[in-house]
Design an enzyme around this catalytic site. Structure first.
Site, PDB file in Angstrom:
ATOM      1  N   ASP A   1       0.827  -1.212   0.000  1.00 53.92           N
ATOM      2  CA  ASP A   1       0.000   0.000   0.000  1.00 53.92           C
ATOM      3  C   ASP A   1       0.856   1.253   0.000  1.00 53.92           C
ATOM      4  O   ASP A   1       2.021   1.249   0.415  1.00 53.92           O
ATOM      5  CB  ASP A   1      -0.896   0.007   1.242  1.00 53.92           C
ATOM      6  CG  ASP A   1      -0.094  -0.137   2.523  1.00 53.92           C
ATOM      7  OD1 ASP A   1       0.876  -0.944   2.524  1.00 53.92           O
ATOM      8  OD2 ASP A   1      -0.389   0.558   3.500  1.00 53.92           O
ATOM      9  N   GLU A   2       0.254   2.328  -0.468  1.00 53.46           N
ATOM     10  CA  GLU A   2       0.789   3.678  -0.286  1.00 53.46           C
ATOM     11  C   GLU A   2       2.262   3.827  -0.650  1.00 53.46           C
ATOM     12  O   GLU A   2       3.071   4.292   0.152  1.00 53.46           O
ATOM     13  CB  GLU A   2       0.574   4.135   1.178  1.00 53.46           C
ATOM     14  CG  GLU A   2      -0.894   4.155   1.567  1.00 53.46           C
ATOM     15  CD  GLU A   2      -1.113   4.586   3.018  1.00 53.46           C
ATOM     16  OE1 GLU A   2      -2.122   5.252   3.271  1.00 53.46           O
ATOM     17  OE2 GLU A   2      -0.281   4.245   3.879  1.00 53.46           O
ATOM     18  N   VAL A   3       2.607   3.426  -1.873  1.00 54.56           N
ATOM     19  CA  VAL A   3       3.968   3.690  -2.339  1.00 54.56           C
ATOM     20  C   VAL A   3       4.040   5.173  -2.724  1.00 54.56           C
ATOM     21  O   VAL A   3       3.288   5.643  -3.577  1.00 54.56           O
ATOM     22  CB  VAL A   3       4.320   2.792  -3.541  1.00 54.56           C
ATOM     23  CG1 VAL A   3       5.656   3.190  -4.138  1.00 54.56           C
ATOM     24  CG2 VAL A   3       4.335   1.326  -3.093  1.00 54.56           C
TER      25      VAL A   3
END
Lengths: 686, 686
Positions: free
Chosen positions: A327-329
């Site tokens: 998630d959330e790179v």
């Protein structure tokens, strides 16, 4: 205090005429809802009679002393003894062999496997002389023992189990709770008591979030620098992990580890900056948010590193699934790294999403080699990945629907973020497959279940139980029970009973509050603090982060931390206001009046405590707001009772004052204000 | 409630004349006693000024992040942040390097060794701008950090440390607490939180009682059947033991294991009956007491077995000392075994005492071979043993004096049996070397210190904290502080403050009560239960065992278990009665009156709770006795105030009724009765 300072309202009520007859009438609940069970079983058939509990209560089954069912039956007996005070005659740790006088007999066909779709069903028959619990697997026995314990009741003659028959099996096969040990380390005893609580409400997956920007929490023998440099010394040894897995397994709970990559990985780079996409240097992150440090997906050495790492972890964690986060790179390191940009051009990778998909495919290959199936958050759902991965949706129902239609198994976590301090009913009504789901029956089978997520930015081992329990019991019911079980009032009734019972497992969700209040006050005379705390809730969603820069070193011992996510006092108050406005019932008015007086008078009692404890200084405005709300409430209640409309100007002024009172104070808010405002508006005929 | 039901006494007081002027006057305490410290340091010199705590508070020292002092300083900062609510700017987990703006600087010469007579002294200087903590060893730094944290105070401007200078070092070098994990298993988290509590009050030896008739609690790799068959699955793995030893060492606490032999060893024989003196068969003992199963001292194979066992344990436990128990050998198996009797005749061993001495000598030889010094209970003190062993006296001062005179080092535990539920002052006045000691100065040096003993017949991990804390803090002061510190009133004042502070370490001695009461009531409305529990104490000494046959499977979740060993409410009440009878002070009379009214009216509130919960049925007589005591007290107080003598017949009848009320009820007793009786007698002029 109440009587001494009785307001004028009591007098009005006594002298006043009966303007309205009581309007509320308790409609008969369906039979099934009478039981104090959570989650509710699929089917209950009540019968006549009671099975009495005495000190001769005896449990018997075919299991041997090292078997899961035997141990569960022993724990059942300890808990039954603890609740009843009986000195049982049976030495249930030594033998559970048939005795000819057994009260409870359990039988199962085989040891259950810790994997999705294993049979957890059971059948429970309570008769006056004998209780029979049968299941296909020992895991079903565990589930049935929890139901049985919840059924115990009392009358004048003592404790008993009501005669009935239960047929039960779960609606979803994946019923999880995420513990985030990355942002704040959660010691083994926290994990164990949480597992006990999970078992009590029939959850069956511990999703253990083990790595984060703020900490790498697993002993790694292949690359020991990972835990030695990435954890500040706060990590689980492999022996502890094995112990937790065994403890969970004995409770029929799977342990799915999460190693969040390629983002959320700053702590890894404290040890191994060479696998990051940026130049470094890197240090363990203290703040919270989305950070730039990201693994370098363009270097082969990255995959050699993960090959070694995941091989070791695949051996350590027996579950068939492994979670790789995803998630959330944040992306800036990839954009700023010329070699990565060149790699993307060379391989026709158009953007960061595609680059992450490439990374995931490489990781998937490694996981597959070591016999693991991959789970990831929404973002891993990218073109090109095979459908044998599981998508966990934090973004929402739509993402889950979309991936199910494409043949991916899915888990819902959106709507189950228990760290956000939302009320239980919101989570309860959130369904992995809502009634309005556009999915076909075939497609629905791809939805395995869901997980509550206890993200740990704002909790420590001391406070975390209060954020998990009791609301997670309501979520557990959503995952286990038939979709038709959705009566919110009855859910709250049963959840509050369940909450008290969960304490016997060592959970601190109720006891922690008085402990924190005593510490703040430096005294055990904390009643006025408790009166305030009972109507205050922490700011919801991410609003607390707007009040201060929290870090993993911040104190979580302030007043806001002592306030549970959902005020049951405020809920009760709000319900009373609503009913009062409908019915004008005098008894309700008296109740409300008593509440207002208590709140109004509290500030005077609280001030000396605040003055003696600088840590409490910040709650003075909160307490003043409570006094304002109470004064206002009394006046508005008064006006409604005598049937006069208030001055419109007064109401306007009050609504403005309440708007001020509603603003965050001490990172918290007064949960009673909306109902007070409703009363004020009603008094002004608005 | 109080005001609503005010008794006639208030009226009498208002109308009555001032019969007596207030007689109590608070004499000025010595300066040293003003501080809320426990244990009190050897010397404090107060100075002018305050060192303010702000979010810029910064700790600096030369230690590196893995060092004991560094970690202790980090914990200090977490606790300081937790108490003040400050978001400290320093990343104290990462670096404690000198910053030029440091508030607290610690310096030490060397890492302390975990053995007796290591230097634990420290010097603490608090100035408005800077706090300096210096010590010979890092252990001294740990001790000083605890003192500093206890010194924190608050005023209108916030938190501060008072300027002063402390020179401190312990009176005794061996300051222990025994945890009995044999009779009831105590999980690692209980041991760890206890170690944190011990460090807070400067105790430095965890005496870990690991084997008993009821359980063998250590993983043994040489003879795995020991823990597999002797523990019901409740044992410490060697990794857990190493973890505990490391955790203790980081807090400057030694871990001395006890393997209690040759008696108290039934659980060993569940695995290895061949080493017992009787024919068997043997099973883990559930009851408590002194049992027949005893190792066979006449067989060589017994010593071969112990050679293997003790070799392994000597490697596992690094402390120079190992405790072999040696208490309460029951003897009947030896007498009944012809081979043992023949062995005794052949070797000129006249009796069981001599036979045990022979056994001990053989064991001592093995321990010596593996580099360990031997500790044993009184009974090991037998002719023929060399003087390099340590005698721990559970029998009394006399035994300790006798062994010291013969050149044996000794520890006092008699008088520190915290499982017996005696008041703190009794333990506090008990001294390893009383002022009246007949020992010479040279002989006194043989007394190393003492140990509080938490025998675990009647406690579980859920309740045990309440039996250890806060009374053990008073014992810790006896072991650490100068003998001259012996003011009981001030001890209680400081102990109660310390008690609140100990909660921050996860100790449950205060929070467990409400938890148990909620469970019993099945509700969180437990105020009337708390009123009763606050004046009730568990039966003292061994009297609870006369009420029922307790076993290791019995419930410890009843009302009696929710009552702490010493009622502070009763203590306060008793002191007020005493002062009132001396002074006839009106304010005291009003206080007493309010207490009586609250107690009198409690029964009515308690009855519905009792009726809903069969587990509480047993407390009805206790609650009725409280009502009787309160009614009686009101009448007696009334008579004393108006200066009339009561009817002698009434007083006689009441004293008889009180005698009845004093009898054990629900395994507990009302702690206020002696003071009520005093009041009644005074009212009758007796």
């Amino acid at each position: 205090m109440t009587r001494e300072k009785a307001s004028i309202i009591t007098l009005i009520l006594v002298l006043g005429s009966m303007l309205h007859s009581p309007g509320s009438s308790a409609g008969p609940d369906s039979d099934i809802l009478r039981f104090d069970l959570m989650p509710m079983p699929a089917k209950i058939t009540p019968a006549e009679g009671k099975h009495r509990v005495t000190d001769g209560f005896y449990v018997a089954g075919d299991a041997n002393p090292t078997a899961r069912a035997f141990k569960a039956a022993s724990r059942f007996m300890f808990r039954l003894s603890g609740r009843t005070g009986f000195f049982f005659q049976q030495d249930f740790l030594k033998s559970q062999a048939a005795s000819g006088r057994e009260s409870l007999v359990y039988n199962y066909e085989k040891a259950g496997k810790l994997e999705p779709f294993e049979d957890e069903s059971y059948r429970l028959t309570i008769e006056p002389e004998r209780i029979a619990l049968t299941a296909k697997t020992d895991i079903g026995i565990l589930r049935g023992l929890e139901t049985l314990l919840q059924l115990m009741a009392a009358d004048d003659q003592g404790y008993y189990f009501p005669c009935l028959e239960v047929w039960d099996s779960p609606r979803f096969t994946w019923r999880g709770l995420l513990i985030d040990a990355g942002r704040h380390f959660m010691p083994v005893d926290m994990v164990k008591r949480t597992l006990d609580g999970m078992a009590a409400v029939k959850l069956n997956v511990l999703h253990w979030h083990l790595t984060e920007d703020q900490g790498f929490r697993v002993e790694c023998k292949t690359y020991p620098k990972l835990h030695l440099l990435g954890s500040d010394g706060f990590y689980y040894t492999q022996d502890e992990i094995k112990d937790v897995i065994s403890f969970a397994g004995e409770r029929g709970i799977r342990v799915v580890p999460e190693f969040d990559i390629p983002g959320h990985s700053t702590s890894w780079f404290a040890a191994f900056p060479e696998y990051a996409s940026g130049p470094g240097p890197y240090a363990i992150e203290r703040k919270f948010g989305i950070f730039a440090p990201t693994f370098n997906p363009a270097e082969e050495k990255t995959y050699r590193f993960f090959n070694g790492f995941l091989k070791e972890m695949a051996g350590l964690f027996p579950d068939p699934f492994m979670h790789i986060g995803g998630d959330e790179v944040e992306g800036s390191e990839w954009k700023a790294n010329p070699a990565i940009q060149q790699f993307m051009r060379k391989n026709g990778i158009p953007d960061n999403h595609a680059l992450q998909a490439y990374f995931n495919q490489r990781i998937l290959k490694i996981l597959t080699k070591y016999g693991k199936k991959m789970v990831g958050w929404d973002e891993v759902f990218q073109p090109g990945l095979p459908t044998n991965i599981v998508i966990q949706s934090w973004r929402g129902q739509e993402a889950l629907v979309e991936s199910a239609r494409k043949g991916y198994q899915g888990l819902l976590s959106n709507g189950y973020y228990i760290d956000l301090c939302q009320p239980a009913w919101e989570h309860y009504l959130n369904d992995p497959i809502p009634k309005t789901s556009p999915l076909s029956e075939e497609e629905k089978k791809f939805i395995l279940g869901g997980e509550a997520t206890m993200w740990a930015e704002l909790v420590t081992p001391e406070t975390v139980d209060s954020r998990i329990w009791p609301r997670t019991a309501a979520i557990a019911e959503r995952f286990w029970s038939p979709q038709s079980i959705d009566d919110i009032e009855d859910m709250y009734r049963r959840m509050n009973i369940t909450s008290l019972r969960l304490e016997e497992l060592g959970l601190k969700h109720l006891s922690y509050q008085a402990m924190l209040l005593r510490r703040m006050a430096g005294s055990d005379a904390v009643a006025p603090l408790k009166v305030l705390a009972d109507v205050v809730e922490p700011l919801k969603r991410y609003a607390r982060h707007e009040q201060a820069i929290y870090t993993s070193l911040s104190p979580f011992t302030r007043f806001v931390d002592a306030c549970p996510p959902e005020s049951m006092t405020a809920r009760d108050f709000t319900a009373k206001v609503d009913r009062f406005l409908q019915t004008k019932d005098q008894a309700l008015a008296r109740d409300l009046d008593a509440m207002f007086i208590r709140w109004r008078d509290n500030h005077r009692l609280l001030l000396p405590i605040i003055h003696g404890s600088p840590i409490l200084k910040e709650i003075q405005p909160l307490s003043e707001a409570l006094t304002l709300a109470a004064d206002t409430g009394i006046k508005a209640l008064n006006l409604v009772i005598i049937g006069q409309s208030s001055d419109q100007a007064w109401a306007d002024e009050i609504v403005r004052a309440l708007a001020e009172a509603k603003k965050p104070k001490a990172h918290a808010e007064l949960a009673i204000l909306p109902a007070v405002e409703k009363l004020v508006k009603a008094s002004a005929g608005i």
